[in-house]
Design a protein around this motif. Structure first.
Motif, PDB file in Angstrom:
ATOM      1  N   THR A 159     -25.912 -14.789  10.637  1.00  0.00           N
ATOM      2  CA  THR A 159     -24.603 -15.351  10.704  1.00  0.00           C
ATOM      3  C   THR A 159     -24.948 -16.726  11.165  1.00  0.00           C
ATOM      4  O   THR A 159     -23.978 -17.646  11.215  1.00  0.00           O
ATOM      5  CB  THR A 159     -23.521 -14.516  11.232  1.00  0.00           C
ATOM      6  OG1 THR A 159     -24.022 -14.497  12.557  1.00  0.00           O
ATOM      7  CG2 THR A 159     -23.155 -13.357  10.500  1.00  0.00           C
ATOM      8  N   ARG A 160     -26.114 -17.198  11.573  1.00  0.00           N
ATOM      9  CA  ARG A 160     -26.549 -18.369  12.382  1.00  0.00           C
ATOM     10  C   ARG A 160     -26.574 -19.492  11.393  1.00  0.00           C
ATOM     11  O   ARG A 160     -25.786 -20.514  11.674  1.00  0.00           O
ATOM     12  CB  ARG A 160     -28.007 -18.365  13.012  1.00  0.00           C
ATOM     13  CG  ARG A 160     -28.133 -19.573  13.997  1.00  0.00           C
ATOM     14  CD  ARG A 160     -29.528 -19.459  14.590  1.00  0.00           C
ATOM     15  NE  ARG A 160     -30.774 -19.323  13.623  1.00  0.00           N
ATOM     16  CZ  ARG A 160     -31.292 -20.145  12.836  1.00  0.00           C
ATOM     17  NH1 ARG A 160     -30.948 -21.382  13.024  1.00  0.00           N
ATOM     18  NH2 ARG A 160     -32.262 -20.178  11.911  1.00  0.00           N
ATOM     19  N   ASP A 167     -25.105 -21.731   8.726  1.00  0.00           N
ATOM     20  CA  ASP A 167     -23.842 -22.020   8.168  1.00  0.00           C
ATOM     21  C   ASP A 167     -23.960 -23.060   6.877  1.00  0.00           C
ATOM     22  O   ASP A 167     -24.264 -24.162   6.908  1.00  0.00           O
ATOM     23  CB  ASP A 167     -22.906 -22.877   9.272  1.00  0.00           C
ATOM     24  CG  ASP A 167     -21.636 -23.116   8.870  1.00  0.00           C
ATOM     25  OD1 ASP A 167     -21.204 -22.794   7.949  1.00  0.00           O
ATOM     26  OD2 ASP A 167     -21.069 -23.826   9.664  1.00  0.00           O
ATOM     27  N   TYR A 225     -18.344 -24.999   0.694  1.00  0.00           N
ATOM     28  CA  TYR A 225     -19.452 -24.145   1.116  1.00  0.00           C
ATOM     29  C   TYR A 225     -20.386 -24.086   0.024  1.00  0.00           C
ATOM     30  O   TYR A 225     -20.383 -23.895  -1.396  1.00  0.00           O
ATOM     31  CB  TYR A 225     -18.989 -22.635   1.573  1.00  0.00           C
ATOM     32  CG  TYR A 225     -18.036 -22.770   2.480  1.00  0.00           C
ATOM     33  CD1 TYR A 225     -18.665 -22.477   3.615  1.00  0.00           C
ATOM     34  CD2 TYR A 225     -16.697 -22.777   2.179  1.00  0.00           C
ATOM     35  CE1 TYR A 225     -17.396 -22.428   4.715  1.00  0.00           C
ATOM     36  CE2 TYR A 225     -15.818 -23.031   3.436  1.00  0.00           C
ATOM     37  CZ  TYR A 225     -16.002 -22.710   4.398  1.00  0.00           C
ATOM     38  OH  TYR A 225     -15.218 -22.849   5.770  1.00  0.00           O
ATOM     39  N   PHE A 227     -26.476 -20.217   3.459  1.00  0.00           N
ATOM     40  CA  PHE A 227     -26.447 -19.103   4.385  1.00  0.00           C
ATOM     41  C   PHE A 227     -27.877 -18.330   4.458  1.00  0.00           C
ATOM     42  O   PHE A 227     -28.578 -18.651   3.628  1.00  0.00           O
ATOM     43  CB  PHE A 227     -25.187 -18.203   3.757  1.00  0.00           C
ATOM     44  CG  PHE A 227     -24.024 -18.834   3.936  1.00  0.00           C
ATOM     45  CD1 PHE A 227     -23.506 -18.669   5.187  1.00  0.00           C
ATOM     46  CD2 PHE A 227     -23.283 -19.407   3.061  1.00  0.00           C
ATOM     47  CE1 PHE A 227     -21.979 -19.229   5.142  1.00  0.00           C
ATOM     48  CE2 PHE A 227     -21.990 -19.972   3.212  1.00  0.00           C
ATOM     49  CZ  PHE A 227     -21.409 -19.914   4.231  1.00  0.00           C
ATOM     50  N   SER A 228     -27.962 -17.396   5.153  1.00  0.00           N
ATOM     51  CA  SER A 228     -29.087 -16.541   5.301  1.00  0.00           C
ATOM     52  C   SER A 228     -29.538 -15.989   3.971  1.00  0.00           C
ATOM     53  O   SER A 228     -28.782 -15.535   3.140  1.00  0.00           O
ATOM     54  CB  SER A 228     -29.067 -15.565   6.546  1.00  0.00           C
ATOM     55  OG  SER A 228     -28.248 -14.391   5.995  1.00  0.00           O
ATOM     56  N   LEU A 244     -28.314 -12.116   3.438  1.00  0.00           N
ATOM     57  CA  LEU A 244     -26.615 -12.086   2.982  1.00  0.00           C
ATOM     58  C   LEU A 244     -26.437 -12.468   1.610  1.00  0.00           C
ATOM     59  O   LEU A 244     -25.852 -12.007   0.863  1.00  0.00           O
ATOM     60  CB  LEU A 244     -25.843 -13.066   4.203  1.00  0.00           C
ATOM     61  CG  LEU A 244     -25.563 -12.326   5.177  1.00  0.00           C
ATOM     62  CD1 LEU A 244     -24.564 -13.364   6.139  1.00  0.00           C
ATOM     63  CD2 LEU A 244     -24.788 -11.278   5.190  1.00  0.00           C
ATOM     64  N   LEU A 252     -19.137 -15.499   2.095  1.00  0.00           N
ATOM     65  CA  LEU A 252     -20.210 -15.478   3.252  1.00  0.00           C
ATOM     66  C   LEU A 252     -19.552 -16.170   4.440  1.00  0.00           C
ATOM     67  O   LEU A 252     -19.948 -15.913   5.616  1.00  0.00           O
ATOM     68  CB  LEU A 252     -21.461 -16.065   2.746  1.00  0.00           C
ATOM     69  CG  LEU A 252     -22.441 -15.276   1.728  1.00  0.00           C
ATOM     70  CD1 LEU A 252     -23.741 -15.759   1.500  1.00  0.00           C
ATOM     71  CD2 LEU A 252     -22.525 -13.816   2.128  1.00  0.00           C
ATOM     72  N   ARG A 308     -19.147 -14.616   7.851  1.00  0.00           N
ATOM     73  CA  ARG A 308     -19.611 -15.145   9.159  1.00  0.00           C
ATOM     74  C   ARG A 308     -18.723 -15.338  10.191  1.00  0.00           C
ATOM     75  O   ARG A 308     -18.931 -15.277  11.129  1.00  0.00           O
ATOM     76  CB  ARG A 308     -20.452 -16.506   8.455  1.00  0.00           C
ATOM     77  CG  ARG A 308     -21.102 -17.373   9.966  1.00  0.00           C
ATOM     78  CD  ARG A 308     -21.635 -18.695   9.330  1.00  0.00           C
ATOM     79  NE  ARG A 308     -22.337 -19.239  10.471  1.00  0.00           N
ATOM     80  CZ  ARG A 308     -21.783 -20.051  11.337  1.00  0.00           C
ATOM     81  NH1 ARG A 308     -20.389 -20.226  11.185  1.00  0.00           N
ATOM     82  NH2 ARG A 308     -22.468 -20.573  12.166  1.00  0.00           N
ATOM     83  N   ASN A 309     -17.457 -16.001   9.951  1.00  0.00           N
ATOM     84  CA  ASN A 309     -16.468 -16.469  11.036  1.00  0.00           C
ATOM     85  C   ASN A 309     -15.986 -15.041  11.539  1.00  0.00           C
ATOM     86  O   ASN A 309     -16.034 -14.998  12.921  1.00  0.00           O
ATOM     87  CB  ASN A 309     -15.330 -17.048  10.304  1.00  0.00           C
ATOM     88  CG  ASN A 309     -15.566 -18.420   9.982  1.00  0.00           C
ATOM     89  OD1 ASN A 309     -16.635 -19.034  10.306  1.00  0.00           O
ATOM     90  ND2 ASN A 309     -15.017 -19.137   9.244  1.00  0.00           N
ATOM     91  N   TRP A 312     -17.502 -12.002  11.578  1.00  0.00           N
ATOM     92  CA  TRP A 312     -18.721 -11.441  12.181  1.00  0.00           C
ATOM     93  C   TRP A 312     -18.990 -12.035  13.760  1.00  0.00           C
ATOM     94  O   TRP A 312     -19.048 -11.342  14.773  1.00  0.00           O
ATOM     95  CB  TRP A 312     -19.985 -11.285  11.475  1.00  0.00           C
ATOM     96  CG  TRP A 312     -20.237 -10.405  10.559  1.00  0.00           C
ATOM     97  CD1 TRP A 312     -18.758  -9.681   9.922  1.00  0.00           C
ATOM     98  CD2 TRP A 312     -21.151  -9.848   9.901  1.00  0.00           C
ATOM     99  NE1 TRP A 312     -19.303  -8.914   8.903  1.00  0.00           N
ATOM    100  CE2 TRP A 312     -20.731  -9.027   8.883  1.00  0.00           C
ATOM    101  CE3 TRP A 312     -22.485 -10.104   9.893  1.00  0.00           C
ATOM    102  CZ2 TRP A 312     -21.526  -8.422   8.027  1.00  0.00           C
ATOM    103  CZ3 TRP A 312     -23.417  -9.818   9.179  1.00  0.00           C
ATOM    104  CH2 TRP A 312     -23.011  -8.517   7.997  1.00  0.00           C
ATOM    105  N   ARG A 313     -18.873 -13.234  13.648  1.00  0.00           N
ATOM    106  CA  ARG A 313     -19.071 -14.261  15.051  1.00  0.00           C
ATOM    107  C   ARG A 313     -17.873 -13.869  15.929  1.00  0.00           C
ATOM    108  O   ARG A 313     -18.033 -13.604  17.306  1.00  0.00           O
ATOM    109  CB  ARG A 313     -19.362 -15.459  14.770  1.00  0.00           C
ATOM    110  CG  ARG A 313     -20.459 -15.605  13.994  1.00  0.00           C
ATOM    111  CD  ARG A 313     -20.743 -17.329  13.915  1.00  0.00           C
ATOM    112  NE  ARG A 313     -21.309 -18.083  14.962  1.00  0.00           N
ATOM    113  CZ  ARG A 313     -22.580 -18.061  15.237  1.00  0.00           C
ATOM    114  NH1 ARG A 313     -23.323 -17.312  14.454  1.00  0.00           N
ATOM    115  NH2 ARG A 313     -22.978 -18.597  16.163  1.00  0.00           N
TER     116      ARG A 313
END
Length: 262
Positions: free
Chosen positions: A96-97, A99, A112, A117-118, A121, A213, A217-218, A220-221
């Motif tokens: 999730t790092r 963005d 977006y 994104f990774s 994912l 995603l 991400r939001n 999960w963090r």
């Protein structure tokens, strides 16, 4: 019950309480609409929280009734669960790092890019997109956008704080031109995929995958904050618990020695 066992019992009660935010984080993730379609992290977090609850309960019982075998099993299982929790946290932060969001001039919301994104994912979402798309299109994620807050003008819509999922799936990218049909269809591959059909919209777009995603991400963090606090507390409980267990064994040997000496 010796002093060391008293300490261990109290620590395990605190550990039992620490399982609550872990289970709560899993339930919170499960309640989110995008996670209902992706079903990626909610069950692992809930299962991990339940296992922490059961192991802490076993440790409490072992300490309260002085069951050394149960306490030893508790320490082994708790170490394994703490390692699993740390692995999950490292993995969650790693994926999730990156963005993929970027600001759009004159808009209150972000848009977006899937490539931001990774890779893990992106591949997961792409491989399961047929099922995820069907779930999203049957949900009310876009329908409630106009129902909850009717927009009289385009400017009102532009100043709305859309969620990443709404920004990616419920409208064409800004570069396409705002309207029923994109006015600049060659600006982005998603422009040709946009449809005014409410069952289609931009659910086939890369921007929709990216918005999903962004939502994940939001969420999960946010969930990771509760998991980090629980992990730190559990590590301290485990360290103190190991010391208390060792002291309890020493006390037990001393009691046996005194009985033998007497």
């Amino acid at each position: 019950m010796g002093v060391s066992n008293n300490i261990t019992a109290v620590l395990n009660f605190v550990g039992l309480l620490c399982s609550v935010p872990v289970i709560g984080a899993g339930i919170w993730l499960a309640s989110k609409q995008d996670n209902e379609c992706v079903r990626l992290a909610r069950w692992p977090v809930i299962i991990l929280g339940v296992l922490l609850l059961l192991v802490s309960l076993a440790g409490f019982v072992g300490a309260y009734w002085d069951k050394q075998g149960l306490l030893a099993a508790y320490l082994f299982c708790m170490a394994a669960l703490i390692v699993l929790l740390l692995i999950f946290l490292v993995f969650a932060f790693a994926v999730t790092r990156p963005d993929g969001s970027y600001p759009v001039p004159g808009r209150a919301y972000h848009e977006y890019r899937l490539g931001g994104f990774s890779a893990w994912l992106r591949h997961y979402i792409t491989d399961h997109w047929i099922q995820i798309r069907a779930c999203l299109s049957s949900s009310d994620v876009c329908q409630k956008l106009g129902r909850d807050q009717p927009y009289l003008t385009a400017d009102q819509f532009f100043q709305t704080n859309l969620s990443p999922l709404q920004s990616g799936c419920c409208k064409p990218p800004t570069v396409c031109g705002y309207g029923i049909n994109p006015s600049n269809p060659m600006a982005d591959v998603d422009c040709a995929l946009w449809s005014n059909d409410q069952s289609q919209l931009c659910y086939n777009c890369n921007s929709c995958k990216a918005g999903l995603l962004g939502n994940l991400r939001n969420e999960w963090r946010k969930a990771n904050v509760a998991l980090i606090i629980a992990a730190v507390v559990l590590i301290w409980i485990y360290i103190i618990g190991c010391c208390a267990f060792k002291n309890a064994q020493t006390e037990d040997l001393f009691r046996r020695y005194k009985r033998g000496y007497a």
